[in-house]
Each structure stands twice: as C-alpha cells, then as structure tokens.
Design an enzyme around this catalytic site. Structure first.
Site, PDB file in Angstrom:
ATOM      1  N   LYS A 280       0.840  -1.189   0.000  1.00  0.00           N
ATOM      2  CA  LYS A 280       0.000   0.000   0.000  1.00  0.00           C
ATOM      3  C   LYS A 280       0.878   1.243   0.000  1.00  0.00           C
ATOM      4  O   LYS A 280       1.997   1.205   0.489  1.00  0.00           O
ATOM      5  CB  LYS A 280      -0.859   0.022   1.280  1.00  0.00           C
ATOM      6  N   ARG A 354     -10.479 -11.379   1.446  1.00  0.00           N
ATOM      7  CA  ARG A 354     -11.283 -12.445   0.850  1.00  0.00           C
ATOM      8  C   ARG A 354     -10.554 -13.782   0.891  1.00  0.00           C
ATOM      9  O   ARG A 354     -11.187 -14.843   0.907  1.00  0.00           O
ATOM     10  CB  ARG A 354     -11.676 -12.049  -0.585  1.00  0.00           C
TER      11      ARG A 354
END
Ligand code: BES
Ligand code: MN
Ligand code: ZN
Length: 495
Positions: A280, A354
């Site tokens: 990130k 996920r």
C-alpha cells in the site's frame, strides 16, 4: 457508569444535574414547570434571556441557586418537537453526557421525553445507556499518566420515565444495553490497540477470556500447522510473509439445545494490512491496524450474546494474521489451493481479506450452520460507495438481508444493501487457476462479495463490508464498535 431507572415527577427528585429537552419555538413544557419553579425559575429566565435555542446540537448548562433539588439543569436542544426520533434522542443524550462530563457533577438524571418512533421503555433505555457510554468512551491507556484527560466525575446516570410499566421495560432495556455496550467497548478497544499489541495471538487470548465468562462457551484456537493440515492454502498465503503466527479462532456458545443449528459469525482479523508485495502507499497506512475490526465486531457481539444468555447457538470464527511483504511472502501471480479445493490466482496480495475469509467460510460448513454472517473491512470501494454512515450488506437471501437491515436501523447502526450478482464475478476469470482474487476497480465491493459467494454455496449467508463504518479517520480517529449493535439486535430478534 451505573445506570438506573426512576419514575415520578421531576421536582420530586434530587441530584447534581437534571437533563431536560428543549424544542425549537417552544414554551416551557407543562411537565417541567414545577421543576423550573423549584429551581428558582432557572429555565424560564434562560428562555427570557434568549439562551435556549432548541436546535439539535445546542445545549445550555444552567446553575441552580442553593436549595434547588438539582444543582444544575442541562437544557438540550432537540429540534422540532414533531420530529423527536430515536436518532435525535441518541444525539441529545450523547451531547448531554459530553456536557456533564466537563463539570463536577457525579450523578445525572435524564428527563428527556420518549422518542415518537420508539417501541417501549426497552428501546429508550437501550438508547440512553449506549449513547452515554459511547460518548464517554476514552482510549488513553497507552498515554502516560500526565497526558491522560482527567476521568469524568460522572458515575451514576438515571433515566426518569413516566410510569411503572415503562420503568419495568426500561430496566430490561438497561440489562440488554449493558451487555451490548460492553461488547461495543470491547470492539473499540481491540480496534484502537496498535498492531504491535493487538496481534492474532492477542485476539486469541481475548477470545479465551470471552468464553471464560460462561460455562456454555468454549474456544478452539488453530495455528499454522493445523491450517496446513486442513488445506487452508488461501489463509496461509496471506500470512506467508509475517513473523507473527496466524490464528484461526473459534468460540462456540451453546445457548440452545445441541440439535439447533448455530448462527456462525465470521470476522476478518487482519491485525495489520501492509498490502503485502502489492504494498500500500504510505499515507494513512497506520489505519490498517483497524483491518481487524470485523473480528472485533464479531468478538464484541458474541461476548454480548454470552452475557445476555441469548437462547441460540452461536459460533464465532476469526481468521487472523498479518499481511506483510517479505522474502517468503506471496507474489502476485502465485496460485494457491483453498480449503474448498478451488484454486485461486492471487493477482493482488492486497486483496487478502477475501483470501482468509474464503477458507473460514469453508471451515464454517463443519458446524452445519443455520446462517453465516461474515463481517469485514473488505474494500475501499465500499467506502467510496457508502461513506462513513452505512455498512455494505450483500446477500442472496432476501429474508436474511431484511432482518439485518432492520436490526441495524433499530439500533442506529444501519447498513445498506449492495448487489450480489454472478455478473460481478465475471472479471475474476483466470487463465491459470479456477479464478483470480481481483477483477476491475468498478463495483469493487460487489466483486469481493461475489468472490466470497463461491465459497458460500449451500449456505444461508450474508456479508457485511464495514470498511467505511468500523472506524473514523481524521481528528476523531478511532474505532466505532460497529457493527456490534446491528449483530446483537439481529441475534436478539431472531432468538
Ligand atoms: N483492508 C483493505 C480495505 C480497506 C481499504 C478498508 C481502505 C478501509 C480503507 C483491503 O484488504 C484492501 O486492501 N482491499 C483492496 C482490494 C483491491 C486490491 C481489489 C482495496 O479496496 O483497495
Ligand atoms: Mn488489503
Ligand atoms: Zn485488508
């Protein structure tokens, strides 16, 4: 804070502070005239001087002359009298708690009227206790003593209601609210703790403490070796670069007969999300300590359910690990085999939520659940879509979705339904594995849900994306405790 319920005429009670409502363009309410008189016409004088606005968000602290039954009267603006809803009531109560906390008052009694859309004394007490505790919450245990704010003197808060029936209801409401509020506080504390304290092992020890509150609850904590044995290739791929060991935390609460299928709550427990090799950007990355707020919400909710003795079987599952880049970390393009047997090409290691949730969903099947609800700070796309007010709810089950939306609406922890359609999964097609973990940018919250749905076949399942609601940024940076309120209200209503 100690809460209690009172009933009777305001002027017959005494205390450090009375809280009364003021509506826009109003005259002194009949019920308050005697109190006003007993306090040296404090309220009517303030009204004459033009000190009482009545707009929601305004408040005036009036100091009563010696000999008055109350030392202070806090007049809280409640807006238009015809629109005095639970939401306004909660806001007024929070403002009252904040204002009183700035004074030396040790106790307070609220004379706010019943909101027009409330069901009974239960909801009024729920709104009161939860709002006061929310407002007075501080997280300063990690500041040195000199930098901590002094503790508010306020330790006792009473709610004054009209009659004894409402009083009985309100007492039951306080019982429920105590458990819910403690659950919210637990979730906020866990969220606010930094990632060097709140690790997967820390969450596991918290889970053990929660289960220790009741003989009907037990925990099972799995480590990497057991995950490997179970074939949780997706979960393990996320933790590959981390030194801190992963945990799969299970709390089983048996509030009903053993034959009753449990409600399974799954919470995303990424205790820090760097993005992994798909690193990130640095700005605001500290907020990725909040990437375990799904786990915190689920732990807070099951703690409340245990404290309330809800007559339901409930299982909490928290897959927890750290997402780190490293020589051993997963590379973009790596293919893993999930516990379900389906293979996944990890095109972006930052779509890690996920990956841990999909193995948890497969693991959940062994409990033969009635309903599965997963809670996750899953996508930035959900934040873009809904902002900070509403959690994203995705489910193929209209009845379940309806219950969750209603529960959230009722406790001021609302969600909004976003689509769950196979079309959103089309972009997940992969040339090398069964499917990839990411597709395009557009509709990202629904793409993530569609990915998860491939592991929830045969389940009555709902997915809550709390990326926008679980914490606040900016000067109020901190965990909100959402969606503990929604979840507990759902469990209470469904029991
Ligand atoms: N934890 C983040 C989601 C997130 C981002 C929550 C910002 C709140 C604020 C999640 O693991 C993530 O990184 N998601 C990616 C998915 C993308 C790579 C498909 C995202 O939303 O950018
Ligand atoms: Mn991520
Ligand atoms: Zn994440």
């Amino acid at each position: 804070m100690q809460f209690s319920v009172k009933s009777g005429r305001p002027e017959a009670l005494t205390g450090d502070c009375a809280v009364v409502a003021w509506f826009e363009h109003n005259k002194l309410a009949a019920g308050l005239r005697a109190l006003d008189k007993a306090c040296g016409r404090l309220i009517s004088d303030a009204l004459k001087r033009g000190d009482l606005g009545g707009k929601s968000g305004q408040a005036a602290m009036l100091h009563a002359p010696a000999g008055s039954p109350f030392r202070r009267i806090l007049v809280v603006g409640c807006g238009d009298q015809g629109k005095f809803t639970r939401a306004v009531y909660r806001k007024a109560t929070q403002l009252a708690a904040n204002s009183i906390a700035l004074t030396g008052a040790r106790n307070a009694t609220s004379f706010l009227p019943e909101p027009e859309d409330h069901a009974n004394g239960i909801t009024q007490a729920l709104d009161t206790l939860i709002s006061v505790e929310q407002a007075l919450y501080r997280f300063d245990t990690l500041k040195s003593a000199a930098n901590r704010q002094p503790k508010p003197k306020l330790t006792r808060f009473s709610l004054c209601v009209s009659d004894s029936k409402t009083r009985k209801e309100a007492e039951e409401g306080l019982r429920q609210a105590r458990a819910i509020s403690d659950g919210i506080k637990l979730a906020r504390d866990l969220g606010n703790l930094p990632a060097n304290v709140c690790t997967p092992r820390y969450l596991a020890s918290t889970a053990r403490k929660i289960a220790g509150r009741s003989k009907q609850a037990s925990t099972r904590i799995l480590g990497p070796a057991e995950m490997k044995r179970l074939g949780m290739g997706a979960l393990l791929s996320v933790t590959a670069g981390a030194t801190e060991p992963a945990r799969l935390i299970v709390i089983q609460y048996r509030g009903a007969a053993s034959g009753q299928k449990p409600t399974v709550l799954i919470g995303k427990g990424i205790t820090f999300d760097t993005g992994g090799i798909s690193l990130k950007p640095g700005r605001g990355m500290d907020e990725m300590k909040f990437d375990m707020c799904g786990a915190a919400g689920v732990l807070g909710a099951i703690q409340a359910a245990i404290d309330l003795g809800i007559r339901k079987n409930i299982t909490a599952i928290v897959p927890s690990c750290v997402n780190m880049p490293d020589g051993r970390a997963t590379n973009p393009g790596d293919i893993v085999t999930t516990m379900s047997g389906q293979t996944v090409e990890i095109l972006n290691t930052d779509a890690e939520g996920r990956l841990i949730l999909c193995d948890a969903l497969t693991y959940a099947q062994r409990f033969k659940p009635d309903v599965v609800i997963d809670v996750a700070t899953l996508t930035g796309a959900c934040v873009v879509a809904l902002g900070p007010h509403l959690s994203g709810l995705m489910s193929g089950d209209d009845a379940l979705a309806g219950k969750l939306l209603l529960a959230g609406e009722q406790v001021g922890d609302p969600a909004w339904r976003l689509p769950l359609l196979p079309e959103y999964g089309e972009g997940l097609a992969s040339n090398f594995a069964d499917f990839a973990n990411v597709a395009g940018r557009e509709g990202g919250a629904s793409i993530a849900a569609s990915f998860l749905s491939r592991f929830a076949t045969d389940l009555r399942w709902a997915h809550l994306d709390v990326a926008g609601t679980a914490w606040k940024s900016g000067k109020d940076k901190g965990a909100t405790g959402r969606p503990v309120g929604l979840l507990v209200q759902y469990l209470l209503a469904d029991a």
